[in-house]
Scaffold this motif. Structure first.
Motif, PDB file in Angstrom:
ATOM      1  N   ILE A   4     -11.103  -2.525  -7.651  1.00  0.00           N
ATOM      2  CA  ILE A   4      -9.948  -3.236  -7.071  1.00  0.00           C
ATOM      3  C   ILE A   4      -9.755  -4.589  -7.768  1.00  0.00           C
ATOM      4  O   ILE A   4      -8.635  -4.979  -8.109  1.00  0.00           O
ATOM      5  CB  ILE A   4     -10.142  -3.404  -5.540  1.00  0.00           C
ATOM      6  N   GLN A  62     -10.378   7.320  -4.825  1.00  0.00           N
ATOM      7  CA  GLN A  62      -9.131   6.624  -5.190  1.00  0.00           C
ATOM      8  C   GLN A  62      -8.709   5.650  -4.091  1.00  0.00           C
ATOM      9  O   GLN A  62      -8.233   4.556  -4.373  1.00  0.00           O
ATOM     10  CB  GLN A  62      -8.011   7.639  -5.425  1.00  0.00           C
ATOM     11  N   SER A  63      -8.922   6.069  -2.852  1.00  0.00           N
ATOM     12  CA  SER A  63      -8.532   5.197  -1.746  1.00  0.00           C
ATOM     13  C   SER A  63      -9.389   3.933  -1.709  1.00  0.00           C
ATOM     14  O   SER A  63      -9.092   2.991  -0.993  1.00  0.00           O
ATOM     15  CB  SER A  63      -8.643   5.937  -0.406  1.00  0.00           C
ATOM     16  N   ARG A  64     -10.487   3.959  -2.491  1.00  0.00           N
ATOM     17  CA  ARG A  64     -11.343   2.772  -2.579  1.00  0.00           C
ATOM     18  C   ARG A  64     -11.133   2.036  -3.905  1.00  0.00           C
ATOM     19  O   ARG A  64     -11.941   1.206  -4.311  1.00  0.00           O
ATOM     20  CB  ARG A  64     -12.820   3.173  -2.428  1.00  0.00           C
ATOM     21  N   GLY A  65     -10.078   2.414  -4.613  1.00  0.00           N
ATOM     22  CA  GLY A  65      -9.688   1.632  -5.788  1.00  0.00           C
ATOM     23  C   GLY A  65     -10.003   2.256  -7.139  1.00  0.00           C
ATOM     24  O   GLY A  65      -9.565   1.761  -8.169  1.00  0.00           O
ATOM     25  N   LEU A  66     -10.786   3.340  -7.183  1.00  0.00           N
ATOM     26  CA  LEU A  66     -11.100   3.950  -8.479  1.00  0.00           C
ATOM     27  C   LEU A  66      -9.891   4.764  -8.963  1.00  0.00           C
ATOM     28  O   LEU A  66      -9.263   5.470  -8.164  1.00  0.00           O
ATOM     29  CB  LEU A  66     -12.308   4.891  -8.367  1.00  0.00           C
ATOM     30  N   SER A  87      -1.727   6.089   2.800  1.00  0.00           N
ATOM     31  CA  SER A  87      -2.750   5.782   1.784  1.00  0.00           C
ATOM     32  C   SER A  87      -2.591   6.601   0.503  1.00  0.00           C
ATOM     33  O   SER A  87      -3.312   6.379  -0.457  1.00  0.00           O
ATOM     34  CB  SER A  87      -4.152   5.937   2.375  1.00  0.00           C
ATOM     35  N   GLY A  88      -1.643   7.536   0.464  1.00  0.00           N
ATOM     36  CA  GLY A  88      -1.326   8.202  -0.816  1.00  0.00           C
ATOM     37  C   GLY A  88      -2.048   9.489  -1.073  1.00  0.00           C
ATOM     38  O   GLY A  88      -2.292   9.849  -2.235  1.00  0.00           O
ATOM     39  N   GLN A 115     -17.216  -1.134   4.593  1.00  0.00           N
ATOM     40  CA  GLN A 115     -16.312  -1.216   3.429  1.00  0.00           C
ATOM     41  C   GLN A 115     -15.092  -2.075   3.744  1.00  0.00           C
ATOM     42  O   GLN A 115     -14.628  -2.853   2.909  1.00  0.00           O
ATOM     43  CB  GLN A 115     -15.855   0.185   3.017  1.00  0.00           C
ATOM     44  N   ASN A 126      -2.546   9.462   6.152  1.00  0.00           N
ATOM     45  CA  ASN A 126      -2.741   9.997   4.799  1.00  0.00           C
ATOM     46  C   ASN A 126      -1.569   9.657   3.878  1.00  0.00           C
ATOM     47  O   ASN A 126      -1.767   9.339   2.702  1.00  0.00           O
ATOM     48  CB  ASN A 126      -2.926  11.523   4.850  1.00  0.00           C
ATOM     49  N   TYR A 153      -5.943  -0.083   2.937  1.00  0.00           N
ATOM     50  CA  TYR A 153      -7.255   0.561   3.136  1.00  0.00           C
ATOM     51  C   TYR A 153      -7.153   1.546   4.299  1.00  0.00           C
ATOM     52  O   TYR A 153      -6.531   1.254   5.311  1.00  0.00           O
ATOM     53  CB  TYR A 153      -8.298  -0.508   3.482  1.00  0.00           C
ATOM     54  N   MET A 154      -7.771   2.712   4.124  1.00  0.00           N
ATOM     55  CA  MET A 154      -7.826   3.652   5.244  1.00  0.00           C
ATOM     56  C   MET A 154      -9.284   3.940   5.586  1.00  0.00           C
ATOM     57  O   MET A 154     -10.069   4.323   4.714  1.00  0.00           O
ATOM     58  CB  MET A 154      -7.125   4.976   4.899  1.00  0.00           C
ATOM     59  N   ALA A 155      -9.628   3.766   6.867  1.00  0.00           N
ATOM     60  CA  ALA A 155     -10.948   4.193   7.341  1.00  0.00           C
ATOM     61  C   ALA A 155     -10.789   5.657   7.730  1.00  0.00           C
ATOM     62  O   ALA A 155      -9.954   5.992   8.567  1.00  0.00           O
ATOM     63  CB  ALA A 155     -11.381   3.352   8.520  1.00  0.00           C
ATOM     64  N   PHE A 156     -11.566   6.521   7.098  1.00  0.00           N
ATOM     65  CA  PHE A 156     -11.388   7.964   7.268  1.00  0.00           C
ATOM     66  C   PHE A 156     -11.934   8.467   8.604  1.00  0.00           C
ATOM     67  O   PHE A 156     -12.974   8.010   9.074  1.00  0.00           O
ATOM     68  CB  PHE A 156     -12.108   8.722   6.136  1.00  0.00           C
ATOM     69  N   ALA A 184      -2.977   6.513  -5.005  1.00  0.00           N
ATOM     70  CA  ALA A 184      -3.842   6.012  -3.930  1.00  0.00           C
ATOM     71  C   ALA A 184      -4.628   4.794  -4.397  1.00  0.00           C
ATOM     72  O   ALA A 184      -4.818   3.831  -3.638  1.00  0.00           O
ATOM     73  CB  ALA A 184      -4.793   7.118  -3.480  1.00  0.00           C
ATOM     74  N   ASP A 185      -5.069   4.807  -5.659  1.00  0.00           N
ATOM     75  CA  ASP A 185      -5.859   3.668  -6.142  1.00  0.00           C
ATOM     76  C   ASP A 185      -4.993   2.423  -6.345  1.00  0.00           C
ATOM     77  O   ASP A 185      -5.455   1.305  -6.107  1.00  0.00           O
ATOM     78  CB  ASP A 185      -6.630   4.021  -7.421  1.00  0.00           C
ATOM     79  N   ALA A 189      -4.648   0.991  -2.997  1.00  0.00           N
ATOM     80  CA  ALA A 189      -5.880   0.285  -2.615  1.00  0.00           C
ATOM     81  C   ALA A 189      -5.905  -1.094  -3.263  1.00  0.00           C
ATOM     82  O   ALA A 189      -6.290  -2.080  -2.622  1.00  0.00           O
ATOM     83  CB  ALA A 189      -7.105   1.105  -3.038  1.00  0.00           C
ATOM     84  N   GLU A 216     -17.608   2.970   7.049  1.00  0.00           N
ATOM     85  CA  GLU A 216     -16.177   2.726   6.808  1.00  0.00           C
ATOM     86  C   GLU A 216     -15.823   1.277   7.169  1.00  0.00           C
ATOM     87  O   GLU A 216     -15.032   0.632   6.485  1.00  0.00           O
ATOM     88  CB  GLU A 216     -15.305   3.697   7.632  1.00  0.00           C
TER      89      GLU A 216
END
Lengths: 245, 425
Positions: A106, B384-388, A48-49, A158, A45, A81-84, A72-73, A76, A155
């Protein structure tokens, strides 16, 4: 690619990561294993921020840049990238629409044009097919009503679509049956290359049977207590965490 | 003429004969002249203070006054054009002339006495029953005001008429500081099938539109109505919709409610196997107050109603929803549901939802529920973790919240998108 130096993190005054040092070079797969509550998810966590963590000291550098002040963005967009472990359900948004929004967000931050709709659809259909997901999966609402396996596959879908430089897989193997684990491992292997890095966080050996890590670290009380190569996984499986903690 | 002057004049003179038989001196009494506004203590009105929202210098439109037609948005087709509440017959599109019939209420009264008798059969109590369901004449005040100031029209959809394209009731509000009173009676005859867009387009400011819709769905008719307003900012809207369904008729009503707005929606499932679906979105921002009262009365066996509402409150605004399902004796095997979800976008935003069931029959099935929440941080982080960006993530979640409602109308969906954008301006 990713370098963590002297990182200490607290949550509500409780020390979770304790002066942690870890380096994940480009092209390497690094596994972190540890018992419940050892701080593994906190680590993913913080990389990834995610909100809610107090950084007491230390830093995290990604490709030479300190990222702790980045949102976090922004991380990214840099290629993290983090797979949750528990992917979030968002009813009201179709999976394919979300995927395109993510990719384009992105791309926009990297001053790139939005993806071509046709080639994007071809690509997600191809990836979905490889992961054994039918077309309806893409039109369903994001993670809503998905089985545990489907969420984890989403995940990985993505991951293969976004193609980050660095990814953290936070217990991607939890709750998966053998067949789903194979599919997901295959997806991760397809992603893995000399130009990217993977941090695998897991409790068990079984995922690492499919994806052989270059380094293995055993984690406890927010720090690394033992490091080695993939042979360490076997020792751990035989003796358990008690032997090391 | 100013509204206050009009009321003074009315008080001094005898009430003229009206085309609404219930509008009697009993209703237009001292009580009416003391205050034309409904009492806030009455359940339907306690969340919407109309008096505080309209200006003191409100004018009224006098009957038969020629009004300039300023603007028609050609994004809409099959238009029935109402200019500040007055129907403009000259603008009726040819393709509609042969399919539907439009009359002034006075003309229709001569043509078909039975329907008016049916509507106004209990003249003395008619207004009370249709508006409130309780014996409180104060709730009839806005209807009385509308009736005094508007002649109104009757739209008749003949038997077996099927019109695939949406018909747009285009209410153009171009005046300033004025009380506008559209009154529309729609009669969908047997086996007809139609879709309406009820659009109020504001081109003026500081107006108060006080609309009344009376809609009768005869046996086996299928009727859809989507309700929308544009540029409503700086205007106030109160409107009342009354739907009366006969055997096997179908009603789908969807609505976007924004700005300072109050809607009073009543559906009477009077015929066996009649069915309705009511969906709506309430959006409020700044200091706006947006309120809905929606009541479905099951008055026959095997009737079905579904209500689904979403509320979105931001800034210092308030949304409120009173929803009721009433199942009367004799309405066996009926099914009713009411659900609302609210998303609060700021700490100061308020929302109120009160689902109620009133059941007087056995062998029925009813469900209701209301939930309130804020934007979830975990969801924002995932996006956000996906870029938004954080702002885009919140917008995206608001959009997801709205999309869940699945309003099957392109114009409404387009409008919701722009309204969502506006919330973040």
């Amino acid at each position: 690619m990713l370098k963590i130096s002297n990182l200490s993190v607290t949550v509500e005054d409780k020390l979770i990561l304790d002066n942690l040092n870890l380096e994940i070079p480009k092209g390497k797969k690094v596994a972190i294993m540890g018992p419940n509550g050892s701080g593994k998810s906190t680590l993913s966590n913080v990389i990834s921020g995610k909100f809610g963590y107090n950084i007491k000291k230390g830093n995290i550098e990604f490709e030479g840049k300190d990222i702790l002040d980045c949102s976090a963005d922004d991380r990214a967009a840099m290629g993290i990238y983090m797979a949750f472990q528990y992917p979030i359900e968002i009813p009201g948004i179709a999976n394919s629409s979300f995927l395109r929004t993510a990719i384009n967000s992105i791309r926009k931050k990297n001053n790139l044009e939005p993806v071509n709709t046709r080639s994007f659809l071809e690509e997600i259909n191809n990836i979905a097919n490889k992961l054994g997901l039918d077309k309806s999966f893409l039109s369903r609402d994001l993670n809503t009503g998905f089985s545990g396996g489907e969420k984890k596959k989403n995940e990985i879908l993505q991951l293969l679509l976004i193609k980050p430089k660095f990814c953290v897989l936070d217990e991607i193997d939890s709750g998966l049956d053998i067949d789903a684990l194979k599919v997901i491992s295959k997806g991760i292997s397809e992603f893995s290359s000399k130009t990217n890095s993977i941090l695998i966080i897991t409790h068990y050996q079984r995922l690492l049977d499919y994806i052989k890590p270059d380094e293995v670290h055993i984690f406890n009380d927010g720090k690394i207590i033992k490091s080695g190569n993939s042979d360490l996984v076997k020792v751990l499986e035989e003796k358990g965490y008690k032997e090391f903690c | 003429m100013y509204l206050n002057d009009y009321l003074d004049k009315l008080k001094k003179n005898k009430l003229e004969e009206s085309n609404k038989p219930w509008l009697t001196s009993k209703i237009i009494s001292d009580e009416f002249f003391n205050s034309i506004f409904p009492d806030e203590k009455v359940e339907e009105w306690k969340n919407f203070n109309i008096k505080s929202l309209i200006g003191n210098k409100l004018k009224v439109l006098e009957k038969n006054k020629n009004l300039k037609i300023e603007k028609i948005n050609r994004d809409y087709n099959n238009i029935l054009f109402f200019n500040n509440g007055v129907f403009e017959k000259c603008l009726l599109e040819k393709k509609l002339i042969n399919k539907i019939n439009i009359y002034k209420t006075t003309e229709y009264k001569k043509k078909d006495k039975t329907i008016l008798k049916k509507i106004y059969s209990d003249a003395a109590k008619y207004a009370e029953k249709r508006l409130s369901g309780v014996s409180d004449s104060k709730t009839t005040k806005l209807l009385s005001l509308n009736a005094l100031l508007s002649e109104g029209v009757v739209i008749e959809i003949p038997n077996d008429t099927v019109i695939d394209n949406q018909i747009c009731i285009y209410n153009n509000i171009s005046c300033q500081n004025t009380l506008v009173n559209p009154y529309i009676l729609i009669i969908a005859k047997e086996n007809s099938k139609t879709k309406f867009l009820d659009l109020t387009s504001y081109n003026g400011e500081e107006n108060w539109t006080n609309s009344f819709y009376e809609i009768y769905l005869e046996k086996n008719s299928n009727f859809q109505m989507a309700n929308l307003s544009t540029n409503q900012i700086k205007n106030v809207n109160t409107s009342s919709y009354n739907f009366h369904l006969e055997k096997y008729s179908r009603l789908k009503f969807s609505s976007i409610n924004k700005g300072n707005s109050k809607k009073d929606i009543r559906v009477f499932l009077n015929g066996e196997n009649s069915k309705t679906s009511l969906k709506g979105m309430l959006i409020s921002k700044h200091k706006e107050s947006n309120d809905i009262f929606c009541k479905v009365t099951h008055n026959a066996p095997n009737t079905i109603s579904n209500q689904e509402w979403r509320m979105l409150s931001s800034d210092n605004s308030k949304t409120s929803l009173n929803g009721k399902i009433k199942i009367l004796k004799n309405a066996k095997k009926s099914t009713g549901s009411f659900f609302s979800k609210t998303l609060l976008l700021s700490e100061k935003a308020k929302s109120f939802s009160k689902p109620e069931l009133e059941i007087f029959e056995d062998e029925v099935s009813c469900s209701h529920g209301a939930s309130f929440g804020e934007i979830e941080k975990e969801k924002v982080f995932y996006l956000q973790s996906r870029g938004l960006s954080k702002r885009d993530a919140i917008k995206y979640l608001v959009l997801a919240f709205i999309n869940e409602l699945k309003l099957n109308d392109d114009k409404l969906n387009e409008n919701i998108l722009s309204e969502t954008e506006n919330l973040f301006c």
